[in-house]
Design an enzyme around this catalytic site. Structure first.
Site, mmCIF file in Angstrom:
data_model
loop_
_atom_site.group_PDB
_atom_site.id
_atom_site.type_symbol
_atom_site.label_atom_id
_atom_site.label_comp_id
_atom_site.label_asym_id
_atom_site.label_seq_id
_atom_site.Cartn_x
_atom_site.Cartn_y
_atom_site.Cartn_z
ATOM 1 C CD GLN A 1 17.312 -25.072 24.236
ATOM 2 O OE1 GLN A 1 16.412 -24.595 23.561
ATOM 3 N NE2 GLN A 1 18.342 -25.710 23.686
ATOM 4 C CB ALA B 1 18.303 -24.737 9.785
ATOM 5 N NE ARG C 1 16.119 -17.027 15.280
ATOM 6 C CZ ARG C 1 15.666 -17.897 16.172
ATOM 7 N NH1 ARG C 1 16.547 -18.567 16.923
ATOM 8 N NH2 ARG C 1 14.371 -18.116 16.333
ATOM 9 C CB SER D 1 23.309 -19.329 15.407
ATOM 10 O OG SER D 1 21.905 -19.119 15.443
ATOM 11 N N GLY E 1 27.558 -27.222 14.585
ATOM 12 C CA GLY E 1 27.234 -27.261 16.002
ATOM 13 C C GLY E 1 26.288 -28.403 16.332
ATOM 14 C CG HIS E 2 22.290 -28.470 14.842
ATOM 15 N ND1 HIS E 2 22.287 -27.432 13.945
ATOM 16 C CD2 HIS E 2 21.366 -28.157 15.789
ATOM 17 C CE1 HIS E 2 21.390 -26.537 14.319
ATOM 18 N NE2 HIS E 2 20.821 -26.950 15.425
#
Length: 286
Positions: free
Chosen positions: A159, A37, A193, A191, A41-42
């Site tokens: 994390q 997803a 989400r 995000s 950011g990724h």
């Protein structure tokens, strides 16, 4: 796209062997573990990985070990075709997309990495076992890929802290790099989400970054004032239910005392509508 551990190891071994045959140094491998997803950011992690030179490996794996009972494992967004297209456009060398059966062929593993005391705080308190599951899969992926550097987003600050602690505690030959949080124009941290949010919830989610800004503005008054300012900013939003807003020491991830001076980290979590969101920002306590 590679779907098996054996094939990925073979491809990376071939690259190392080719370098040795031609008298080149072993190529560095930059690794970006994701659950798919993908958003900007990724892709910021991927672009930073490309800057480091060598090969870039991205994994896409929705890890069931880090989802607790009642969490969103089944509805977690899965957008593999779009993810692969985005990674192809970025020039990623290998995309590792294993199945659950490939990663856990004997079922849920009996040997796991334990996150320790910090793993039971904050996100770990809200999601028991989450960080044990996260560290277990990261350890497995690092062992499979054997990268030079692994890249994570600073948005998931707890994390990042725990992965670095694991690397140090287990003497893993790996450097962990945190890439700054990528935000929307209004400040909301990107995000996967966020796509759960309706229009009103999306507007309400902005209060997390507003709370961080308020805490930063009040930081010269000390920890208590910073926390109070941040809490006030978010508690006025009816669609956002604050879980925690805490100032922690980046070196230990423990809450700081009134006498703390220097760079600290404000971490915040809230449920907006039915979606749990997190964010963080560095502040200076003087």
């Amino acid at each position: 796209m590679i779907t098996t551990v054996a094939e990925l190891r073979e491809r990376l071994s071939e690259a190392r062997a080719d370098a040795a045959t031609h008298g080149r140094a072993e190529p560095p491998i930059a690794f970006v573990p994701t659950m798919g997803a993908l958003h900007d950011g990724h892709l910021a992690l991927v672009r930073r990985a490309k800057q480091l030179g060598g090969s870039v490996v991205v994994s896409i794996f929705v890890n069931p070990l880090q989802f607790g009972a009642g969490e969103d494992l089944d509805r977690y967004p899965r957008t593999l075709e779009a993810d692969l297209s985005a990674l192809d456009a970025e020039g990623v060398d290998h995309v590792f997309v294993p199945s659950v059966e490939e990663m856990y062929p004997a079922g849920a593993p009996t040997t796991r990495v334990t996150a320790g005391p910090v793993g039971s705080l904050f996100e770990g308190a809200a999601r028991p076992g989450h960080f044990d599951g996260m560290l277990t899969v990261v350890a497995k992926l690092v062992n499979i890929v054997q990268p030079t550097v692994a890249l994570f987003g600073q948005k998931d600050a707890q994390q990042v802290f725990l992965v670095r602690r694991m690397v140090a505690d287990l003497n893993l030959p790996l450097r962990v790099e945190a890439v700054p949080t990528v935000r929307e124009a209004d400040g909301l941290a990107l995000s996967s989400r966020n796509r759960y949010l309706g229009a009103n919830e999306r507007r309400a989610a902005r209060t997390l970054s507003l709370a961080l800004e308020a805490a930063e503005s009040a930081a010269d008054g000390g920890v208590d004032r910073a926390v109070a300012a941040g809490q006030s900013a978010i508690m006025g939003e009816t669609l956002a239910k604050l879980d925690y807003l805490v100032v922690v020491d980046p070196a230990s991830f423990q809450p700081v005392g009134d006498d703390f001076r220097g760079t600290a980290l404000v971490i915040v979590a809230a449920v907006v509508g039915g979606t749990r969101l997190i964010d963080n920002a560095a502040i200076q306590l003087t």
